[in-house]
Structure formats: structure tokens, C-alpha cells
Motif scaffolding. Structure first.
Motif, PDB file in Angstrom:
ATOM      1  N   ARG A 154     -19.016  -6.261 -13.055  1.00 42.42           N
ATOM      2  CA  ARG A 154     -18.784  -4.944 -13.653  1.00 42.42           C
ATOM      3  C   ARG A 154     -19.883  -4.585 -14.637  1.00 42.42           C
ATOM      4  O   ARG A 154     -20.197  -5.341 -15.539  1.00 42.42           O
ATOM      5  N   HIS A 155     -20.447  -3.423 -14.433  1.00 48.01           N
ATOM      6  CA  HIS A 155     -21.304  -2.816 -15.442  1.00 48.01           C
ATOM      7  C   HIS A 155     -21.443  -1.355 -15.089  1.00 48.01           C
ATOM      8  O   HIS A 155     -21.184  -0.941 -13.965  1.00 48.01           O
ATOM      9  N   GLY A 156     -21.824  -0.561 -16.058  1.00 52.37           N
ATOM     10  CA  GLY A 156     -21.925   0.877 -15.821  1.00 52.37           C
ATOM     11  C   GLY A 156     -20.707   1.604 -16.351  1.00 52.37           C
ATOM     12  O   GLY A 156     -19.725   1.001 -16.771  1.00 52.37           O
ATOM     13  N   PRO A 157     -20.765   2.939 -16.333  1.00 50.67           N
ATOM     14  CA  PRO A 157     -19.679   3.738 -16.905  1.00 50.67           C
ATOM     15  C   PRO A 157     -18.408   3.670 -16.085  1.00 50.67           C
ATOM     16  O   PRO A 157     -18.446   3.530 -14.865  1.00 50.67           O
ATOM     17  N   ARG A 158     -17.286   3.748 -16.768  1.00 56.28           N
ATOM     18  CA  ARG A 158     -15.996   3.810 -16.108  1.00 56.28           C
ATOM     19  C   ARG A 158     -15.553   5.259 -15.955  1.00 56.28           C
ATOM     20  O   ARG A 158     -15.901   6.114 -16.767  1.00 56.28           O
ATOM     21  N   LEU A 159     -14.765   5.520 -14.920  1.00 55.23           N
ATOM     22  CA  LEU A 159     -14.206   6.857 -14.734  1.00 55.23           C
ATOM     23  C   LEU A 159     -13.111   7.065 -15.765  1.00 55.23           C
ATOM     24  O   LEU A 159     -12.189   6.265 -15.871  1.00 55.23           O
ATOM     25  N   SER A 160     -13.241   8.123 -16.565  1.00 59.47           N
ATOM     26  CA  SER A 160     -12.260   8.389 -17.627  1.00 59.47           C
ATOM     27  C   SER A 160     -11.267   9.427 -17.186  1.00 59.47           C
ATOM     28  O   SER A 160     -11.606  10.369 -16.460  1.00 59.47           O
ATOM     29  N   PRO A 161     -10.012   9.282 -17.629  1.00 58.84           N
ATOM     30  CA  PRO A 161      -9.005  10.283 -17.264  1.00 58.84           C
ATOM     31  C   PRO A 161      -9.355  11.660 -17.814  1.00 58.84           C
ATOM     32  O   PRO A 161      -9.945  11.784 -18.892  1.00 58.84           O
ATOM     33  N   GLU A 162      -9.005  12.694 -17.065  1.00 61.37           N
ATOM     34  CA  GLU A 162      -9.165  14.068 -17.529  1.00 61.37           C
ATOM     35  C   GLU A 162      -7.786  14.665 -17.739  1.00 61.37           C
ATOM     36  O   GLU A 162      -6.855  14.355 -17.009  1.00 61.37           O
ATOM     37  N   ALA A 191       1.936  19.116 -14.299  1.00 60.08           N
ATOM     38  CA  ALA A 191       1.873  17.764 -13.743  1.00 60.08           C
ATOM     39  C   ALA A 191       0.466  17.168 -13.822  1.00 60.08           C
ATOM     40  O   ALA A 191       0.251  16.019 -13.432  1.00 60.08           O
ATOM     41  N   GLY A 192      -0.498  17.949 -14.315  1.00 62.58           N
ATOM     42  CA  GLY A 192      -1.863  17.452 -14.451  1.00 62.58           C
ATOM     43  C   GLY A 192      -2.687  17.569 -13.191  1.00 62.58           C
ATOM     44  O   GLY A 192      -3.681  16.857 -13.019  1.00 62.58           O
ATOM     45  N   VAL A 193      -2.303  18.469 -12.276  1.00 63.25           N
ATOM     46  CA  VAL A 193      -3.020  18.638 -11.008  1.00 63.25           C
ATOM     47  C   VAL A 193      -3.850  19.912 -11.068  1.00 63.25           C
ATOM     48  O   VAL A 193      -3.302  20.996 -11.301  1.00 63.25           O
ATOM     49  N   ASP A 194      -5.147  19.803 -10.867  1.00 61.49           N
ATOM     50  CA  ASP A 194      -6.030  20.963 -10.955  1.00 61.49           C
ATOM     51  C   ASP A 194      -5.833  21.877  -9.745  1.00 61.49           C
ATOM     52  O   ASP A 194      -5.276  21.464  -8.713  1.00 61.49           O
ATOM     53  N   PRO A 195      -6.293  23.124  -9.828  1.00 64.15           N
ATOM     54  CA  PRO A 195      -6.085  24.090  -8.735  1.00 64.15           C
ATOM     55  C   PRO A 195      -6.674  23.665  -7.399  1.00 64.15           C
ATOM     56  O   PRO A 195      -6.115  24.003  -6.350  1.00 64.15           O
ATOM     57  N   LYS A 196      -7.776  22.937  -7.404  1.00 64.07           N
ATOM     58  CA  LYS A 196      -8.392  22.525  -6.132  1.00 64.07           C
ATOM     59  C   LYS A 196      -7.473  21.593  -5.359  1.00 64.07           C
ATOM     60  O   LYS A 196      -7.242  21.766  -4.161  1.00 64.07           O
ATOM     61  N   ARG A 197      -6.920  20.594  -6.046  1.00 63.37           N
ATOM     62  CA  ARG A 197      -6.032  19.655  -5.362  1.00 63.37           C
ATOM     63  C   ARG A 197      -4.712  20.313  -4.976  1.00 63.37           C
ATOM     64  O   ARG A 197      -4.187  20.089  -3.878  1.00 63.37           O
ATOM     65  N   SER A 198      -4.152  21.124  -5.853  1.00 63.69           N
ATOM     66  CA  SER A 198      -2.880  21.769  -5.522  1.00 63.69           C
ATOM     67  C   SER A 198      -3.048  22.720  -4.336  1.00 63.69           C
ATOM     68  O   SER A 198      -2.176  22.799  -3.457  1.00 63.69           O
ATOM     69  N   PRO A 255       0.795  -1.231   0.000  1.00 62.95           N
ATOM     70  CA  PRO A 255       0.000   0.000   0.000  1.00 62.95           C
ATOM     71  C   PRO A 255       0.827   1.281   0.000  1.00 62.95           C
ATOM     72  O   PRO A 255       0.299   2.361  -0.294  1.00 62.95           O
ATOM     73  N   LEU A 256       2.108   1.197   0.332  1.00 64.26           N
ATOM     74  CA  LEU A 256       2.955   2.395   0.371  1.00 64.26           C
ATOM     75  C   LEU A 256       3.471   2.768  -1.008  1.00 64.26           C
ATOM     76  O   LEU A 256       4.038   3.849  -1.179  1.00 64.26           O
ATOM     77  N   ARG A 257       3.287   1.924  -1.977  1.00 61.38           N
ATOM     78  CA  ARG A 257       3.786   2.173  -3.333  1.00 61.38           C
ATOM     79  C   ARG A 257       2.714   2.864  -4.162  1.00 61.38           C
ATOM     80  O   ARG A 257       1.599   2.357  -4.303  1.00 61.38           O
ATOM     81  N   ARG A 258       3.067   4.009  -4.757  1.00 59.49           N
ATOM     82  CA  ARG A 258       2.104   4.767  -5.568  1.00 59.49           C
ATOM     83  C   ARG A 258       2.356   4.485  -7.043  1.00 59.49           C
ATOM     84  O   ARG A 258       2.887   5.299  -7.785  1.00 59.49           O
ATOM     85  N   THR A 317      -6.383   6.461 -11.024  1.00 58.23           N
ATOM     86  CA  THR A 317      -5.077   6.175 -10.420  1.00 58.23           C
ATOM     87  C   THR A 317      -3.956   6.481 -11.401  1.00 58.23           C
ATOM     88  O   THR A 317      -2.879   6.926 -10.983  1.00 58.23           O
ATOM     89  N   LEU A 318      -4.192   6.274 -12.679  1.00 51.69           N
ATOM     90  CA  LEU A 318      -3.172   6.565 -13.687  1.00 51.69           C
ATOM     91  C   LEU A 318      -2.780   8.039 -13.646  1.00 51.69           C
ATOM     92  O   LEU A 318      -1.587   8.392 -13.657  1.00 51.69           O
ATOM     93  N   GLU A 319      -3.771   8.930 -13.591  1.00 56.00           N
ATOM     94  CA  GLU A 319      -3.494  10.367 -13.509  1.00 56.00           C
ATOM     95  C   GLU A 319      -2.748  10.727 -12.231  1.00 56.00           C
ATOM     96  O   GLU A 319      -1.795  11.511 -12.243  1.00 56.00           O
ATOM     97  N   ALA A 320      -3.195  10.147 -11.118  1.00 57.94           N
ATOM     98  CA  ALA A 320      -2.579  10.475  -9.830  1.00 57.94           C
ATOM     99  C   ALA A 320      -1.139   9.993  -9.774  1.00 57.94           C
ATOM    100  O   ALA A 320      -0.252  10.715  -9.298  1.00 57.94           O
ATOM    101  N   TYR A 321      -0.893   8.774 -10.250  1.00 62.59           N
ATOM    102  CA  TYR A 321       0.468   8.241 -10.244  1.00 62.59           C
ATOM    103  C   TYR A 321       1.384   9.079 -11.131  1.00 62.59           C
ATOM    104  O   TYR A 321       2.544   9.327 -10.795  1.00 62.59           O
ATOM    105  N   ARG A 322       0.860   9.522 -12.266  1.00 60.86           N
ATOM    106  CA  ARG A 322       1.659  10.345 -13.171  1.00 60.86           C
ATOM    107  C   ARG A 322       2.017  11.682 -12.514  1.00 60.86           C
ATOM    108  O   ARG A 322       3.156  12.151 -12.625  1.00 60.86           O
ATOM    109  N   ALA A 323       1.056  12.267 -11.800  1.00 59.19           N
ATOM    110  CA  ALA A 323       1.319  13.536 -11.119  1.00 59.19           C
ATOM    111  C   ALA A 323       2.368  13.363 -10.025  1.00 59.19           C
ATOM    112  O   ALA A 323       3.301  14.174  -9.899  1.00 59.19           O
ATOM    113  N   TRP A 324       2.228  12.326  -9.229  1.00 60.99           N
ATOM    114  CA  TRP A 324       3.192  12.040  -8.155  1.00 60.99           C
ATOM    115  C   TRP A 324       4.591  11.847  -8.734  1.00 60.99           C
ATOM    116  O   TRP A 324       5.568  12.385  -8.230  1.00 60.99           O
TER     117      TRP A 324
END
Length: 302
Positions: free
Chosen positions: A289-297, A176-183, A22-25, A131-138
């Protein structure tokens, strides 16, 4: 490979990989490296300074080597990191897949780093994105603003200091792909980093209150932080995209659940709710699994 060495025998079964996982991003986390020889490397910013820790298991014994100003702190904290203060037997589950998983994975412990900002910042980066977006930002932020880790492992980097997190220019967050709210949330937390670090030694309720007092840090972010920094066995990631369905399927055979339904199912297991969620993951249970997937922004193009 010199460094300062500590050898430690846990006295209990220890699955080193699953305990530290769990410590690995993400697979390219600059602060974490899984070696081909079975050793695990971590770069951390400790109260004593930046340090690198290499952990390897052999014949029931842990060999840890550490480098840098934070070496002594990391070696002193080794047992805590590897679950010496954890009590897996505190979770009692009924016969069936959960008990089978518990018996089949006796070495999985809840790690406790004792470092709140180390887990809080990446948890903030993971808010409301894939998670792909978050890992890339980190990865990007550690590459550009982190500190090269001491020791022989190339490419390892420790996270920026609180001061450095607070002074990253807005355009670098954007790049880095981080929006103003998170930064902005990271900056607010960094400016009161000593108060954030104190939460790692608090009890469950007080620690949540301290972290969630920061605007932008909600229950999910606080839970993800305290699971790692404090080894909190009851910190449930309320607001997670997948967890309610996983819990609902495993405990009630229900393919879709919301947070309220999840918490109702987990209530009998308080104060071991997070541990139960980890155990459910070990069963291999997956909701249909069914329903929409969360897409990267792409926040970089805005």
C-alpha cells in the motif's frame, strides 16, 4: 419456524459462507443476515413475489426454508444459487500459491441468483464511491422503500420493486447520499427492468451488451452484476480501484498495475478470469500500500 422446507445434498464440497458472501452488501445489509447458528437468511424479490430464504448446512446436507409468495421460486433455484451449475475445475492454475488456494478451498463456488436487478442496483450505488458510502445508501433505501420480508427473521427487507425504484423522489436519493448521476442510472435501468432480467440467461458477451446499453452502466457495473446474477466466471471488474494492483502483485509481483496490464495478465485464463480473481483473494495476497486513499464524499450536503 415453519415455512416451506427443502433438503438438498450438493454432492460436492460446499463452503456456504464464502459462496454466499459476495451477495451481502456490507455487515448491516437489510436483505442479508448471517445468524449466530450458522444459518444464512436472504430476502429477495423474485418473479413469484417477495420471499425469504434461510439456508443452513449440516453433515453434508442443505436445509432450506422459505416464506412468502416467492418461496417456491427460491427453493427451486436453491441448487443454482449454491453453485450446482458452476464448474471450479474449469480453472487450471500452475503450481504455487494459486493451486494451494484452489486445493485449500474446494467448497467455494460461484453463486447464481438469477435476479439481475437485485445485483444491478447496488452495483450502481457502488460506482465511484467508497464501500462505506454505498452500503449506507443501500441500507437507507431498503429501510425507507423496501418491503418487509416474510418469515420470522426480524428486520429483513427485500429491495424495492422496479416501479418503486423508478419513483423514488430526488430528495430521497439525496438524503441517502446518492448523487443524481447514480440515481438516474438506477431509474433508467428500473424502467426497462424486464429487459435487464433477461440478461441473466444470456451468454457472456450478449449479457454485457444488454446491460451496458443502459447509459451509466459500464463494464465494472455489468461485471459486478453478472458475477452474482449469472455466476459468470469470466466477468472481470474492469475499472475497480483495487483489483488491478491485486492481480498484478499476485501474477507478476508488480505493486502497481492498470486495467490494461491486469487484462493482459488474465488473458491466458479466459473464460475463467473472474474465478481467478476470486482465487487470488483466497491466497491472502495483497499489493503493497502506498499512494492516496479514496475518501468518502458527502453528497447530502450539496
Amino acid at each position: 419456524m415453519p415455512g416451506t422446507v427443502r433438503r438438498w445434498r450438493p454432492g460436492y464440497p460446499l463452503d456456504l459462507g464464502r459462496t454466499l458472501f459476495p451477495l451481502r452488501r456490507g455487515p448491516a445489509d437489510p436483505s442479508f443476515h448471517a445468524g449466530a447458528d450458522g444459518a444464512y437468511w436472504r430476502a429477495s424479490r423474485t418473479p413469484g413475489g417477495v420471499g425469504t430464504l434461510r439456508i443452513a448446512a449440516q453433515a453434508g446436507e442443505i436445509e432450506a426454508r422459505a416464506w412468502g409468495a416467492g418461496a417456491d421460486w427460491l427453493l427451486e433455484a436453491l441448487p443454482r444459487l449454491l453453485g450446482a451449475e458452476d464448474d471450479p475445475a474449469a480453472l487450471v492454475v500452475p503450481p504455487g500459491p494459486l493451486r494451494d488456494a484452489q486445493r485449500g478451498h474446494p467448497g467455494v463456488r460461484l453463486a447464481r441468483t438469477g435476479l439481475v436487478m437485485e445485483s444491478l442496483v447496488p452495483a450502481i450505488l457502488e460506482q465511484k464511491v467508497t464501500t462505506l458510502e454505498a452500503y449506507r445508501a443501500w441500507r437507507t433505501l431498503l429501510r425507507d422503500f423496501g418491503t418487509p420480508a416474510p418469515g420470522p427473521q426480524p428486520g429483513l427487507r427485500a429491495a424495492p420493486s422496479a416501479r418503486d425504484w423508478a419513483t423514488i423522489p430526488s430528495w430521497e436519493w439525496h438524503r441517502a447520499g446518492v448523487d443524481p448521476k447514480r440515481s438516474a442510472t438506477v431509474v433508467r435501468a428500473a424502467r426497462i427492468a424486464p429487459r435487464m432480467e433477461e440478461a441473466g440467461a444470456f451468454g457472456h458477451a450478449e449479457a454485457f451488451a444488454r446491460l451496458t446499453a443502459v447509459p451509466g452502466v459500464g463494464p465494472w457495473t455489468a461485471a459486478e452484476t453478472l458475477q452474482r446474477a449469472a455466476g459468470d466466471p469470466d466477468a472481470v471488474s474492469v475499472g475497480d480501484f483495487h483489483l488491478p494492483n491485486l492481480v498484478g502483485w499476485a501474477l507478476a509481483g508488480r505493486p502497481r498495475s492498470d486495467d490494461a496490464q491486469m487484462l493482459e495478465l488474465l488473458e491466458p485464463y479466459r473464460p475463467q478470469r473472474h474465478r481467478l480473481c476470486r482465487l487470488i483473494g483466497l491466497t491472502g495476497a495483497r499489493a503493497p500500500r502506498h499512494g492516496p486513499r479514496l475518501s468518502p464524499e458527502d453528497h447530502r450536503g450539496r
